[in-house]
Structure formats: C-alpha cells, structure tokens
Design an enzyme around this catalytic site. Sequence first.
Site, mmCIF file in Angstrom:
data_model
loop_
_atom_site.group_PDB
_atom_site.id
_atom_site.type_symbol
_atom_site.label_atom_id
_atom_site.label_comp_id
_atom_site.label_asym_id
_atom_site.label_seq_id
_atom_site.Cartn_x
_atom_site.Cartn_y
_atom_site.Cartn_z
ATOM 1 C CE LYS A 121 -28.643 -48.468 64.001
ATOM 2 N NZ LYS A 121 -29.166 -48.205 65.347
ATOM 3 N NE ARG A 127 -28.659 -50.165 72.526
ATOM 4 C CZ ARG A 127 -29.139 -49.930 71.306
ATOM 5 N NH1 ARG A 127 -29.619 -50.924 70.572
ATOM 6 N NH2 ARG A 127 -29.149 -48.708 70.808
ATOM 7 C CE1 TYR A 181 -29.298 -79.914 50.415
ATOM 8 C CE2 TYR A 181 -29.694 -77.539 50.528
ATOM 9 C CZ TYR A 181 -28.885 -78.611 50.176
ATOM 10 O OH TYR A 181 -27.667 -78.383 49.613
ATOM 11 C CG MET A 217 -25.311 -70.895 51.453
ATOM 12 S SD MET A 217 -23.665 -71.593 51.630
ATOM 13 C CE MET A 217 -23.835 -72.590 53.091
HETATM 14 C C1 LIG Z 1 -30.361 -47.393 65.238
HETATM 15 C C2 LIG Z 1 -30.507 -46.233 66.103
HETATM 16 C C3 LIG Z 1 -31.312 -45.145 65.705
HETATM 17 C C4 LIG Z 1 -32.177 -45.153 64.464
HETATM 18 O O1 LIG Z 1 -33.300 -45.992 64.664
HETATM 19 P P1 LIG Z 1 -34.439 -46.186 63.559
HETATM 20 O O2 LIG Z 1 -35.497 -46.933 64.296
HETATM 21 O O3 LIG Z 1 -33.860 -47.004 62.465
HETATM 22 O O4 LIG Z 1 -34.878 -44.845 63.123
HETATM 23 C C5 LIG Z 1 -31.282 -44.004 66.504
HETATM 24 N N1 LIG Z 1 -30.542 -43.966 67.627
HETATM 25 C C6 LIG Z 1 -29.798 -45.007 68.050
HETATM 26 C C7 LIG Z 1 -29.003 -44.909 69.313
HETATM 27 C C8 LIG Z 1 -29.766 -46.183 67.322
HETATM 28 O O5 LIG Z 1 -29.042 -47.225 67.746
#
Ligand SMILES: *Cc1c(COP(=O)(O)O)cnc(C)c1O
Length: 420
Positions: free
Chosen positions: A73, A172, A307, A355
């Site tokens: 992802k 979640r 800055y 930036m």
């Molecule tokens: C991101 C995610 C993972 C992977 O998690 P890691 O800690 O990066 O190994 C697995 N399952 C779900 C549902 C996730 O959202």
Amino acid sequence: MSETAADPEHLAVGGEPEDGELPDEIRVHQPRRALPTDVVRPTRAEVRLSALRYNLGQLRKVTGNTPIWGVLKADAYGLGSKAVARTLERAKMDGVCVALVEEGIELRQAGIQLPILVMGGYYGDALRELLEYRLTPVLSDVGQVEALARAVRLADQGPFGVHVKVDTGMARLGTRPEQWPRLIESLRARPELSVLALMSHLANADVAEPDVFSEPLALFDAANARFVAGGVTPKARHLANSAALLRDPQTHFDLVRPGLALFGVDPRPTGVERSGVAGEVRFKLAMSVHSRVVSLRRLGRGDGVGYGASFVAAGPTTIATVPMGYADGLSRALSNRGHALIRGKRVPIVGNVSMDMTMIDVTDVPGASASDEVVFLGSQSGPLGQDTISALEMAHDAGTIPWEILTNISRRVPRFYRED
Ligand SMILES: *Cc1c(COP(=O)(O)O)cnc(C)c1O
C-alpha cells in the site's frame, strides 16, 4: 538489464558516471506528473531490489511454507509499488495487499498477476472495477456484502472471492462480535460471494509487552468458530503484520501480511525476547535517501541559521546547504534534532528544515566541499568512516514511526532502482 527499462516511466540515467560507485543498471522512476523530463536536482531515493529479495528470504525463514502476501500500500511504503511488486512477484512472493482500489488497478495495469487484496474498506462506485481487475475486497459489513453481491449478479460473474474482516481490538475496520450473526446470515444468503478468508488486524503487535497476542487470537478463534457454525466456512485465515509474524508463530495461520519488514525495517520492540529462527533474522533497508551539498559558508559567533534563526553559531562554524526539505519528506521535526552523513561522518541538522532545503553543520568535517554526497537515510562510507542512519533513528529524532518516515519521502524525490 532489468525489465524496468522497458517501462516508459523508467528512464536510463544518462551518461553521468558517479565515481564509478553506481552501476549503470540504475533506473530513475519519474514521479508521475511532478517533474520535467529530467532530474536536475541531486536529491534522490535509491531502492535496492536485492534487499527486497533478501528481506523476503528472511521472512520465508520465519514463516516456512506459509504464503507471504506483501503489503504494498501507499506506493509500497514510498519505494514504488510497481517495481517492488514486479521484483517480489519474480521472487515467488504469494500475493499482494494494498489499501486502495486505485493501488490494485495500478498493479494490474503494470502486469502483476498475483492475487491482490484490497484492504482499505472503501470501494465507492468501483465495484465493477474489482471484478474487472480481479481485485479481492475485504468486507466488514452487511451493506458491502449486499452491494457487491448485486454487482456480481449484474455482471453475471460466478462466485466472486472476498475476505471478511473481524475486529479483534483495533476498532478501525472489521465486524464487531455483536454484528457477526447478521453478517454471517447475509453471506450465507449470497451465493454470488465466496468467502476465501477470514482476517483481522492486530492493534498491539509492536507494543513492548510480552503478551499482546492471546486476547485478539482468542477473539479471532471465536469468530472463526462462529462463522463455521453459521455455515460460512472461510478457506483461510490471516492476521499477522510484520511484528506479529516475527514475534509469534501462532499468528501465522494460512498467510501472513508483512509490509515494513519487506522494506528492511524490523518493527519488533526492543526488550522483548527474540528466540528461534525469528531471533536470528535481520533485514536490509531497501530505500536510502541521498543528496549533495549545493552551498557552503563560514559563520562567526552569533550568526543565525535558517528561518527564525533557531540555531545560532557559538563560534566559527561551517554550514552546508542541502537541497532537500520538508516538501521532500524530511520532516520539519528534524530541525536541530536530526542528522545527516557526509564524507562518511554523522553531522547535525541545524536551524529549521525549510521546504526545499536543509542546513547541516560541517565544521568538524575536514575537506567538506560543494557537491559532496549527503545521506539522510541509509549508509555512507567516505574518507572519514562509515555510518548508517536507520529509519528507526530518523523516526525517533522526528518523534514518529518508521512507517511514516518511508511513506513521507515525497513524489518530488525521484526513485532510482538498482539491482545489486
Ligand atoms: C499496513 C498493514 C499491514 C502491514 O503492516 P506492517 O506493520 O507494515 O507489516 C498488514 N495488514 C494491514 C491490514 C495493514 O493495514
């Protein structure tokens, strides 16, 4: 040569030998829509495809024959999901997980044939795309079941495989126990859908306490028993992320879903015992971030930097300006806290990260000069030694987690892929 060369989004880097240090199979992955056709600025991320294969191998040692579905992802945590997916598909990874339908489509269009699980829980109007691109959705409620079953019926497609998610403490996505009966009933009434797996996600897999798994595992078992008793028998079960699979083989079930560890960061908390094979495995950071000095200046006592002059020189000080800033993913929280490597030596970031640029204090770096390489993440060796800034260290300095360090490296930073 790697097939990345054939992808129009991967251009060979033209004739600029870099100290003989970088082999010529390096490709630049142009950030889509972000840049002109060439890379002028020296700031770049390097992705080592060999490290991805190595990390997959390390995970295999821990999981044995249990299939590994890598979590790619967020553009494979910033490494570039297409190149990562191609590399790992060829290395015999078993499946891919993404968060968004868009991410799944991108991988199918890149030719990825592995099963793709879409975990983000939002399908909007894209139910037909799920069918068209053979993306497997994760369903958590009756509304999703009804809508997808309808789309499958309209498309006149046979049973369509889905994974069903239960909430084991994350709050979640996933069904809560009080809603299991209704969900089971609706799945049973929908022959258009076939439940390939029951899954969950762990809230505390990387928490430094010895017993973070027994409660969610008991709930997951109870969910499975309930589904089976209700006439919905999932063909498989899964819930392990990187930390869980490395800490407890009981979390492996029928497949595991590592993200972070594939990219070379070990999420196991310190102070928790590591035993067996899992105690021995190590990962290689697969992405490093590099730039070069573009300007140098000498300051005297009392001169401010950046800055707000949040850093003031206490005496004669040499400052190097590096063209990477918070818009590139170098968190502003690293102002006066983070570090960089130059000539093989660790130096502090001074003043506020801006930036597009960051200043580092090179007073104690003999020979520091314009165009010296600067590493913000990863290893460097040079005339003054060898050192590494890990994602964990950077996260610690920035007050965040390594997942965010990787995903924050922005589109503006071109990704260079190397095979070795
Ligand atoms: C991101 C995610 C993972 C992977 O998690 P890691 O800690 O990066 O190994 C697995 N399952 C779900 C549902 C996730 O959202």
